[in-house]
Design a protein around this motif. Sequence first.
Motif, PDB file in Angstrom:
ATOM      1  N   GLY A 290     -16.590 -20.242  -4.577  1.00  0.00           N
ATOM      2  CA  GLY A 290     -16.264 -19.724  -3.258  1.00  0.00           C
ATOM      3  C   GLY A 290     -16.644 -18.267  -3.166  1.00  0.00           C
ATOM      4  N   LEU A 291     -16.634 -17.726  -1.960  1.00  0.00           N
ATOM      5  CA  LEU A 291     -16.974 -16.329  -1.751  1.00  0.00           C
ATOM      6  C   LEU A 291     -15.852 -15.436  -2.257  1.00  0.00           C
ATOM      7  CD1 LEU A 291     -18.357 -16.571   1.894  1.00  0.00           C
ATOM      8  CD2 LEU A 291     -19.653 -16.670  -0.239  1.00  0.00           C
ATOM      9  N   VAL A 292     -16.184 -14.158  -2.518  1.00  0.00           N
ATOM     10  CA  VAL A 292     -15.154 -13.190  -2.861  1.00  0.00           C
ATOM     11  C   VAL A 292     -14.154 -13.121  -1.712  1.00  0.00           C
ATOM     12  CG1 VAL A 292     -14.698 -10.728  -3.184  1.00  0.00           C
ATOM     13  CG2 VAL A 292     -16.592 -11.807  -4.392  1.00  0.00           C
ATOM     14  N   GLY A 293     -12.861 -13.199  -2.046  1.00  0.00           N
ATOM     15  CA  GLY A 293     -11.827 -13.195  -1.016  1.00  0.00           C
ATOM     16  C   GLY A 293     -11.377 -14.576  -0.603  1.00  0.00           C
ATOM     17  N   SER A 456     -16.006 -18.412 -11.432  1.00  0.00           N
ATOM     18  CA  SER A 456     -17.207 -17.623 -11.693  1.00  0.00           C
ATOM     19  C   SER A 456     -17.959 -17.375 -10.391  1.00  0.00           C
ATOM     20  CB  SER A 456     -18.127 -18.332 -12.688  1.00  0.00           C
ATOM     21  OG  SER A 456     -19.322 -17.588 -12.874  1.00  0.00           O
ATOM     22  N   SER A 457     -18.475 -16.147 -10.255  1.00  0.00           N
ATOM     23  CA  SER A 457     -19.329 -15.817  -9.117  1.00  0.00           C
ATOM     24  C   SER A 457     -20.774 -16.218  -9.374  1.00  0.00           C
ATOM     25  CB  SER A 457     -19.254 -14.310  -8.815  1.00  0.00           C
ATOM     26  OG  SER A 457     -17.962 -13.945  -8.414  1.00  0.00           O
ATOM     27  N   GLU A 458     -21.074 -16.593 -10.627  1.00  0.00           N
ATOM     28  CA  GLU A 458     -22.418 -17.061 -10.978  1.00  0.00           C
ATOM     29  C   GLU A 458     -22.483 -18.564 -10.698  1.00  0.00           C
ATOM     30  OE1 GLU A 458     -24.894 -15.154 -11.924  1.00  0.00           O
ATOM     31  OE2 GLU A 458     -23.688 -13.328 -11.963  1.00  0.00           O
ATOM     32  N   VAL A 508     -28.193 -16.107  -0.287  1.00  0.00           N
ATOM     33  CA  VAL A 508     -26.839 -15.566  -0.355  1.00  0.00           C
ATOM     34  C   VAL A 508     -26.179 -15.980  -1.650  1.00  0.00           C
ATOM     35  CG1 VAL A 508     -24.620 -15.411   0.841  1.00  0.00           C
ATOM     36  CG2 VAL A 508     -26.700 -15.792   2.161  1.00  0.00           C
ATOM     37  N   SER A 509     -25.490 -15.053  -2.298  1.00  0.00           N
ATOM     38  CA  SER A 509     -24.790 -15.349  -3.544  1.00  0.00           C
ATOM     39  C   SER A 509     -23.293 -15.429  -3.304  1.00  0.00           C
ATOM     40  CB  SER A 509     -25.097 -14.266  -4.586  1.00  0.00           C
ATOM     41  OG  SER A 509     -24.581 -13.030  -4.163  1.00  0.00           O
ATOM     42  N   LEU A 510     -22.547 -15.910  -4.303  1.00  0.00           N
ATOM     43  CA  LEU A 510     -21.117 -16.110  -4.137  1.00  0.00           C
ATOM     44  C   LEU A 510     -20.339 -14.811  -4.019  1.00  0.00           C
ATOM     45  CD1 LEU A 510     -20.250 -19.099  -6.468  1.00  0.00           C
ATOM     46  CD2 LEU A 510     -20.485 -19.080  -3.998  1.00  0.00           C
ATOM     47  N   ASN A 511     -20.977 -13.663  -4.335  1.00  0.00           N
ATOM     48  CA  ASN A 511     -20.258 -12.415  -4.124  1.00  0.00           C
ATOM     49  C   ASN A 511     -20.469 -11.880  -2.709  1.00  0.00           C
ATOM     50  OD1 ASN A 511     -22.821 -11.278  -4.133  1.00  0.00           O
ATOM     51  ND2 ASN A 511     -22.613 -10.342  -6.155  1.00  0.00           N
TER      52      ASN A 511
END
Length: 518
Positions: A290-293, A456-458, A508-511
């Motif tokens: 998921g996205l940050v937040g 993980s954001s990766e 777009v990345s997960l961060n």
Amino acid sequence: MQTAEPIVQTRAISKSFGGAQALVDVDVAIAPGTVHALVGENGAGKSTLGKLIAGVLRPDDGELLVSGESVSYASPHHALLDGITALQQEIALVPKRTVIENVFLGRETRRLGVVDRGDLRRRFEALREQFDLGVDPDAIVESLRLADQQKVEVLRAIVRDARVIVLDEPTAMLTADETATLLATVARLREQGKTIVYVSHFLEEVLEIADAVTVLRNGRVVKTMPTAETTVEALVEAMLGRALAQTYPSRSAVSGDAPLALRVAGLGRAGELDDIDLEVRAGEIVGLAGLVGSGRSEVLRAIFGADPHDSGRIEIAGEQVRIRSPRDAIDAGLALVPESRKDEGLHMRLSIADNVTLARIADLCNGGVVRRGREAGEVDDVLERLDVRPRAPKLTVDGLSGGNQQKVLFGKWLFRTPRVLLVDEPTRGVDVGAKFAIYELIADLARSGVGVLMVSSELEEVLGLAHRIAVMRDGRIATVLDAATAGEDDVMHAAFGTGHDPADLSGVSLNGNQKETP
């Protein structure tokens, strides 16, 4: 560049810590006006070499030359007098002072003994325009994001007339956009004639920004070469001494009727988590994406009792448990590897042994006294299993590289194997070799029957390790995917909750930042 006298050169430099060799007979020559990268596995000695150049450490043997002259720096201040400074991984600014005060600290313009603030502001604006570093001069440093604090450190180095700047893992905690800004700044500094010693484990960045790269392994120089003549694969092979055949270990099969290691039902906290339901079976790795937040880390912290929850039920191995604190969680068989090892995971000034045994110290006590002999043996077994370098239990953790600190953090929970391992960003700030070792460790734990819940954001990391992926959005679990059949587009589509073509999300990345599409 090839014929110019090196601005910095080391000859047979060696350095040890507590009997463990960090550098052995290191010869490196750094040309002026270039970006020279130092790469290697965590513990290879690259950060140690950078600190020796900047006067943070002193060598045990060998010679350091600057512009052809032999030097011996007693402190970073002495190195700065020679035009050499370092930006360490830990920001070294005065947090309660403004940006402009930090930039010109010790370099203020004075008239009749009074600081000429008008002149400082004119000088600051000229610097900011020249290097395109947008940061508010009146902002209090502690209120700034890490990326902006790094900008302040760069400006301060320029004001101090530094001709050689050592950057130690400068992008480890930055987003994609912030990293791009920093790399542009490094390029601009090179154009201004500055020499940059760039310590990093991000090999793509090294090839993008550096003119030359030195590879270290086990404290020794393997090779130095122009970056135009090498590749990521060649650097990895030089770092590890072997080819990295695969990135992720094979996943063991998990039966659909395997016993539940963890079950969470209706977990909630006002404003952050809403009705979280998830299951992790023994031997299964479940990824939280998921996205940050979106609430990923908050789920782990609520399960572990690090943060309170308002509602919900937690079961471990089929039995309901009441978790009000991390101690309750540990007693129930849970372990948490937090996102920040330095702030929440390790006691940096304590020894490796003390960190490894801290959560289970009672297991080593007899009548309230720690049985040191038994502790030493069990700690050594953990360090050997994790390949911590150096294997020196009495060494303080802050003397280790980032990857080895991360291994010690895992070792803290492997001292007594948990039923469920909660992992938040397992490989943040570690190099490719340490990453693979951590991946193998997580997979081995799952094979032994431990349930793993991993954030993980990766995205590649989640897809490569997990059996199933729970995608979060706005504090809820939006969907659960089978990692064997799901792709990056499926995860991103669920994370954003859009009906757009998944191809629209490829950049777009997960961060939450734009990234360059391959």
